[in-house]
Write a protein that holds these residues in place. Structure first.
Motif, mmCIF file in Angstrom:
data_model
loop_
_atom_site.group_PDB
_atom_site.id
_atom_site.type_symbol
_atom_site.label_atom_id
_atom_site.label_comp_id
_atom_site.label_asym_id
_atom_site.label_seq_id
_atom_site.Cartn_x
_atom_site.Cartn_y
_atom_site.Cartn_z
ATOM 1 N N LEU A 193 31.179 73.181 -32.591
ATOM 2 C CA LEU A 193 30.794 73.064 -31.178
ATOM 3 C C LEU A 193 29.839 74.181 -30.782
ATOM 4 O O LEU A 193 28.884 73.953 -30.029
ATOM 5 C CB LEU A 193 32.031 73.061 -30.280
ATOM 6 C CG LEU A 193 32.868 71.789 -30.316
ATOM 7 C CD1 LEU A 193 34.178 71.991 -29.563
ATOM 8 C CD2 LEU A 193 32.099 70.605 -29.752
ATOM 9 N N GLN A 233 27.376 72.446 -27.542
ATOM 10 C CA GLN A 233 27.828 71.344 -26.698
ATOM 11 C C GLN A 233 29.234 71.633 -26.204
ATOM 12 O O GLN A 233 30.056 72.174 -26.931
ATOM 13 C CB GLN A 233 27.820 70.050 -27.507
ATOM 14 C CG GLN A 233 28.136 68.835 -26.682
ATOM 15 C CD GLN A 233 27.883 67.563 -27.472
ATOM 16 O OE1 GLN A 233 27.197 67.571 -28.476
ATOM 17 N NE2 GLN A 233 28.453 66.487 -27.007
ATOM 18 N N SER A 248 32.937 70.311 -24.676
ATOM 19 C CA SER A 248 33.841 69.204 -24.953
ATOM 20 C C SER A 248 34.753 69.003 -23.751
ATOM 21 O O SER A 248 34.472 69.467 -22.654
ATOM 22 C CB SER A 248 34.634 69.508 -26.223
ATOM 23 O OG SER A 248 35.370 68.381 -26.627
#
Length: 85
Positions: free
Chosen positions: A25, A30, A32
């Motif tokens: 990640l 990005q 979540s």
């Protein structure tokens, strides 16, 4: 004795999986879901993003202890449904 050894090994495997997921990640930059981000925030407070090759044995042990203590479950149990046996 055998069950404790198995549990200890499972905690280490889960620690490696959490570290790999957080790293992924971080790498793709990005966000979540809220529960995943809570876990990642707690994890990153103890283990920084891997920016260069290094031994991860201490970090794996740290995260395994965190798993054992229930810190991650405690952070997300209000957000997720857990079935208790």
């Amino acid at each position: 004795w055998k069950a404790r050894t198995i549990l200890s090994n499972v905690e280490r495997v889960m620690a490696i999986e959490l570290l790999a997921a957080a790293q992924g990640l971080d790498f793709i930059q990005q966000r979540s879901s809220l529960p995943v981000e809570r876990v990642r925030t707690i994890l990153r407070a103890k283990v920084p993003t891997l920016n260069e090759d290094r031994s991860m044995s201490e970090e794996i042990e740290t995260v395994a202890r965190m798993i054992s203590s229930g810190v991650f479950v405690g952070a997300v149990e209000g957000e997720c449904r857990f079935e208790h046996a």
